[in-house]
Scaffold this active site. Structure first.
Site, PDB file in Angstrom:
ATOM      1  N   ALA A 107       3.880   8.278   1.669  1.00 17.87           N
ATOM      2  CA  ALA A 107       3.524   8.659  -0.189  1.00 17.87           C
ATOM      3  C   ALA A 107       2.301   7.881  -0.081  1.00 17.87           C
ATOM      4  O   ALA A 107       2.325   6.265   0.739  1.00 17.87           O
ATOM      5  CB  ALA A 107       4.474   8.207  -1.227  1.00 17.87           C
ATOM      6  N   ASP A 108       1.061   8.327  -0.969  1.00 21.69           N
ATOM      7  CA  ASP A 108      -0.239   6.982  -1.165  1.00 21.69           C
ATOM      8  C   ASP A 108      -0.789   7.446  -3.054  1.00 21.69           C
ATOM      9  O   ASP A 108      -0.739   8.437  -3.112  1.00 21.69           O
ATOM     10  CB  ASP A 108      -1.384   7.576  -0.893  1.00 21.69           C
ATOM     11  CG  ASP A 108      -2.052   6.432  -0.677  1.00 21.69           C
ATOM     12  OD1 ASP A 108      -2.147   5.633   0.283  1.00 21.69           O
ATOM     13  OD2 ASP A 108      -3.398   7.254  -0.606  1.00 21.69           O
TER      14      ASP A 108
END
Length: 229
Positions: A107-108
């Site tokens: 994730a970012d």
């Protein structure tokens, strides 16, 4: 169920663990994109590796790109491209090391105000400036989440609108002095003392923390992962 987490974030680990899943962390160095232009250029080259299927993902109204059973949901909305590229790169780096026999989740998260992406502040001065800029306004928090499992790759960007109270200088100084803003995009953490800065949100709370759990669960199901619950 075992999850490979391509992130060193303790908050993301805790969110996955609250589902009862076993989490193994594999966070590897990756050169992240910082601007829309940079991410667009890199993703454009990536898209050439895939074939446009001509179908639509009706749930999220995004194009579906596929090749040999690999499905990639790539958004086309400006700042989405930055977190999409970064999440995909982190996930692929981890998968290269661990394989995809177990689901790999990456994730970012980015904070966007108007046309500006707010990263982590370099120091207390920048943290105060960011909070002053966010004060009394609505901004968006975008988290791109990637699931890699066996021969499938799924990517989705979730957006939450966050409304800040109008903050006083005293409140901003107090919050910066806690040290909490310095390692967080946008200079605040909604799961900590920064909760009092927020008037309300529209969308997923988990997304603002850093990992939209419902999206992760749905992608794991689409990827064909058994024994999710």
């Amino acid at each position: 169920m075992k999850i490979i987490l391509a992130s060193g974030s303790p908050r993301r680990m805790q969110l996955l663990q609250q589902m009862g899943w076993t989490v193994e962390v594999h966070s590897l160095p990756f050169a992240e994109a910082e601007t829309v232009n940079e991410a667009t250029e890199k993703l454009d080259s990536l898209r050439k590796q895939f074939l446009f299927s001509g179908k639509k993902n009706h749930t999220h109204n995004e194009p579906v790109l596929s090749e040999k059973g690999v499905t990639l949901l790539l958004p086309y909305r400006n700042a989405d491209l930055v977190c999409a590229y970064n999440a995909l790169g982190k996930g692929r780096a981890a998968a290269k090391e661990t394989g995809t026999g177990f689901p790999v989740v990456a994730a970012d998260t980015i904070v966007v105000l108007g046309e500006h992406i707010l990263g982590k502040p370099a120091d207390t001065v920048e943290a105060k400036h960011m909070l002053q800029t966010l004060s009394g306004k609505m901004h968006t928090v975008k988290t791109a989440t990637v699931v890699l499992y066996q021969k499938k790759t799924l990517l989705q960007v979730v957006t939450t609108n966050v409304y800040f109270r109008r903050l006083t200088d005293e409140e901003i100084n107090w919050y910066v002095e806690t040290g909490e803003p310095l390692d967080k995009a946008g200079a605040y953490g909604i799961q900590g003392k920064g909760a009092v800065l927020v008037e309300r949100i529209e969308g997923s709370y988990d997304n603002v923390v850093g990992l939209p759990l419902t999206a992760v669960y749905e992608m794991l199901r689409r990827a064909g992962v058994d024994s999710i619950v």
